[in-house]
Design an enzyme around this catalytic site. Structure first.
Site, PDB file in Angstrom:
ATOM      1  CG  ASP A 227      -2.140   0.884   1.027  1.00  0.00           C
ATOM      2  OD1 ASP A 227      -3.165   0.672   1.692  1.00  0.00           O
ATOM      3  OD2 ASP A 227      -2.053   1.811   0.191  1.00  0.00           O
TER       4      ASP A 227
HETATM    5  C1  GLC Z   1      -4.248   4.396  -0.048  1.00  0.00           C
HETATM    6  C2  GLC Z   1      -5.148   3.205   0.130  1.00  0.00           C
HETATM    7  C3  GLC Z   1      -5.106   2.255  -1.025  1.00  0.00           C
HETATM    8  C4  GLC Z   1      -4.884   3.025  -2.307  1.00  0.00           C
HETATM    9  C5  GLC Z   1      -3.494   3.588  -2.236  1.00  0.00           C
HETATM   10  C6  GLC Z   1      -3.190   4.457  -3.446  1.00  0.00           C
HETATM   11  O1  GLC Z   1      -3.698   4.822   1.147  1.00  0.00           O
HETATM   12  O2  GLC Z   1      -5.041   2.475   1.354  1.00  0.00           O
HETATM   13  O3  GLC Z   1      -6.351   1.535  -1.036  1.00  0.00           O
HETATM   14  O4  GLC Z   1      -5.027   2.177  -3.432  1.00  0.00           O
HETATM   15  O5  GLC Z   1      -3.256   4.327  -1.054  1.00  0.00           O
HETATM   16  O6  GLC Z   1      -3.968   5.606  -3.412  1.00  0.00           O
END
Ligand code: GLC
Length: 747
Positions: A227
């Site tokens: 993430d």
């Molecule tokens: C965010 C989310 C994830 C998302 C990523 C990119 O913090 O937890 O679901 O795809 O970052 O934006």
């Protein structure tokens, strides 16, 4: 050249450079291998608009905003969800995106989770089946999906460092279950490792989770991406099996990884593996993008968004048929509530997109009923200026309600109450809205409430006062039209709750565990998440899991269930549409095992299907339910087991509207217990060969009679048999016990 082949030609620095992003949204291009664009999100494409900030939080390019997962989950319709996935994939392909960062498939453990609007259900079967369908749809367009957030990311509070503390059974039977289904059914191009820890180890640095389980046990062959900002220690992450650190670390992770390899703290093979997978992803994305980029039709996608929203709306109450309203009728209609005019149609955070257009319920209602029948009153404010004197708005709304035949009042959560990044503190609607509802009910009893919320809200204070109650969730850009379609009967609602609406917050399973403390969130309810908990505790709820009404009625008859030569169950039931209009029934199958040797929910969903029937039409429905849906995870033997016995199989229209029940004998797996000196007397006596051997051994022992005396065994049955050798007057030695056990059946 495929990834692994090229890796052999790269320098260490080049290989390491592939293990983190080139920018916020792209992988590195190298030696002619193109970079891959990764882009949110699960219900619509969020590509930063030209000139927007790099993370796109200040605006993204227009894209179809399909119903968020909270709504799609209520459709219980994998075919529909697959079509939404295909449309999302087509838009991604047209925008040059190689991987869509979705679906989010974490279970809704608590209604307080600020991100529940992005998740499908409290149940792992619905989550897995619909999540799998969305991945299939996205990937059918030559674009990858990213199944997230792996794993046990069920709260937003302290999400970057909190540890989800849970035992093997809930982890396997609930929180990993949907991931397992999707990985084994769809081979998603990527899996996204979550921010949180699991039992003390970051998900992005978890060797068991990312390698032993995901790849070794499940056979995942794609890429594991972190993430965004989830990697604490890049060396530990790459060593554990993470392949791609996002977003770009500006070279910082490269430096520490190279240093670790050169110091021997990280084997270069781990870097080769990660780099190879990044190159393979680039190959897949390039292959998927080959050929003319498909042009998608915005109007067709909007129509699909409207269909999906209409099939996700849940009709909770419909007393005396107040719904559907008659488009050709003459009743005067008061539409009350700012949400009818300015809808909330998606949640906040990384999934928030810029819709290609937006339907507003007020205008759509006028479209059905005509301007002369419809009047509007704002009732309350939802924007940042929602404070201030609301009395005049309430008076205006009450006056309108008093002179109208029927009232449609839109209530819901303001954007500030729920979002990615933080959890909710309560389940209440804004006080000004419930006060308004009270005022309207005081002057008119013909009230239809339409809810607009990403997470469930408490309705127990007033649900019995309103003859019409519609759960509209967050429905995407076409939700306003879909709501009017349902309110005026153009669409017969078929949505079913994929999560329980509790009477009150303190009834919910995780109530005492949240928000967590000392960096940990305990999952003390174990396997009893959602309806499993409410049923186990026999708690009343406002509306149960699986509930949803229709404008017609369905009868269930001729149900039978049989075990299919050890492969699972075949269930048949006849469904008849006994009403006056066509409709879709979501046939739900639950199973429980009374008297089970392990703790189990009273019932758990093991299968479901949708049947569409014309008025008066009757059809036999057949479901083949895999044996694995009956299995539980044995925490000490570390394997799945189906316990033999007479299962109660229930078929119904919700978890608490069971229409038919059948008892089915299921053959169990051999649960040969590995007997050791630490095994208890009762465990040894439960294995026939061991029972006789123990009786022989105890023939002259002062406790000889005890093993056949239930009262004595109730007292000492849990004693490890090795203790027998230490009893006074015992002629039994450790050697004799070990010899006894050596003759017993092994696992
Ligand atoms: C965010 C989310 C994830 C998302 C990523 C990119 O913090 O937890 O679901 O795809 O970052 O934006």
């Amino acid at each position: 050249m495929a990834g692994p082949d090229l890796v052999r030609e790269l320098s260490l620095r080049e290989k390491v450079s592939l293990t983190s992003g080139a920018t916020a949204w792209t992988t590195r291009s190298l030696r002619g291998v193109p970079s891959v664009v990764l882009s949110d999100g699960p219900h619509g494409l969020r590509r930063p608009a030209e000139g927007a900030d790099e993370f796109g939080m200040s605006g993204s390019r227009p894209a179809t905003c399909f119903p968020p997962a909270v709504a799609l989950g209520s459709s219980w319709d994998p075919d529909l969800v697959r079509r939404v996935g295909s449309a999302l994939g087509a838009e991604a392909r047209a925008a040059g995106v190689g991987v869509v960062l979705g679906p989010g498939i974490n279970l809704k453990r608590s209604p307080l989770c600020g991100r529940n609007f992005e998740y499908l259900s409290e149940d792992p079967l619905i989550t897995g089946v619909l999540g799998s369908a969305l991945v299939a749809g996205i990937q059918s367009q030559g674009v990858g999906a990213s199944v997230k957030h792996f794993a046990a990311n069920n709260a937003e509070h302290e999400r970057f460092r909190s540890s989800s503390e849970l035992a093997p059974r809930p982890l396997r039977e609930l929180y990993l279950r949907a991931f397992h289904r999707i990985v084994t059914e769809q081979q998603p191009w990527t899996v996204m490792a979550a921010y949180n820890k699991i039992n003390g180890v970051y998900a992005t640095e978890h060797p068991w989770l990312l390698t032993a389980l995901l790849r070794g046990e499940w056979g995942f062959t794609g890429l594991v991406v972190s993430d965004w900002g989830a990697v604490d220690d890049p060396v530990s992450a790459i060593g554990a099996g993470l392949d791609l650190i996002m977003p770009s670390t500006g070279g910082r992770s490269d430096a520490v990884i190279i240093d670790a390899v050169e110091r021997g703290a990280l084997v270069e093979a781990a870097v080769d593996r990660a780099a190879g997978r990044v190159l393979e992803l680039a190959d897949r994305a390039a292959a998927g993008a080959a050929g003319p980029a498909p042009r998608f039709d915005r109007d067709r996608h909007h129509a699909l968004a409207r269909e999906a929203a209409g099939k996700s709306i849940v009709l909770l109450r419909n007393v005396d048929g107040i719904l559907p309203l008659d488009p050709a009728g003459s009743e005067s209609i008061a539409v009350i509530g700012e949400l009818a005019r300015e809808p909330r149609f998606q949640g906040a955070g990384s999934s928030m997109i810029n819709p290609t257009r937006l339907d507003r319920a007020l205008g759509e209602i006028v479209g059905y009923a005509g301007e002369d029948r419809v009047a509007f009153a704002q009732g309350y404010r939802t924007g940042p200026d929602s404070d201030g004197d609301l009395e005049p708005l309430r008076d205006e709304a009450t006056t309108l309600a008093a002179r109208s035949d029927v009232v449609i009042i839109f209530l819901g959560l303001p954007a500030a109450d729920e979002s990615e990044g933080f959890d909710r503190q309560h389940l209440e609607l804004p006080a000004e809205q419930t006060t308004l509802l009270d005022a309207v009910l005081a002057v008119n009893s013909q009230v239809i409430v339409v809810l607009s919320n990403g997470g469930v809200v408490r309705v127990s204070g007033w649900q019995h006062l309103v003859p019409g109650l519609v759960e509209g969730w967050l429905l995407g850009q076409a939700g306003g039209a879909a709501l009017a379609d349902v309110l005026f009967g153009a669409v017969n609602p078929s949505g079913r709750l994929a999560e329980t609406i509790p009477f009150k917050l303190s009834d919910t399973p995780a109530y005492l565990d949240l928000p967590g403390q000392f960096g940990k969130i305990n999952y003390s309810e174990g396997i009893f998440v959602g309806y499993r908990y409410f049923d186990a505790r026999d708690l009343p709820v406002s509306f149960p899991f699986g509930h949803g009404l229709s404008y017609t009625t369905f009868e269930y008859s001729d149900a039978d269930a049989t075990q299919q030569n050890g492969d699972g169950l075949r269930l048949r039931v006849r469904i008849t549409n006994t009403g006056r209009r066509s409709g879709r029934e979501v046939v739900q199958v639950y199973a429980g095992l009374p008297g089970s040797r392990v703790s189990r929910p009273t019932r758990q969903l093991i299968g479901f299907t949708i049947v569409e029937l014309a008025a008066g039409e009757s059809r036999q429905v057949e479901l083949i339910i895999p044996r694995s849906e009956l299995a539980y995870y044995h925490p000490t033997q570390s394997r799945w087991l189906v316990e033999g016995g007479r299962y109660r199989v229930e078929v119904g229209s919700s978890s608490r509207d069971i229409r038919r029940m059948i008892m089915v004998e299921v053959t169990g797996d051999d649960e040969v217990t590995r007997l050791t000196p630490a095994s208890s007397l009762a465990e040894v006596m439960a294995v026939p060969a061991a029972r006789n051997a123990l009786r022989d051994l105890l023939a002259h022992h002062p406790m000889a009679a005890m093993v056949d005396d239930p009262a004595t065994m109730a007292m000492i049955g849990s004693m490890p048999i090795r203790r027998l050798a230490s009893f006074p007057g015992s002629e039994i030695t450790d050697g004799q016990l070990t010899e006894l056990l050596s003759r017993l059946p092994r696992l």
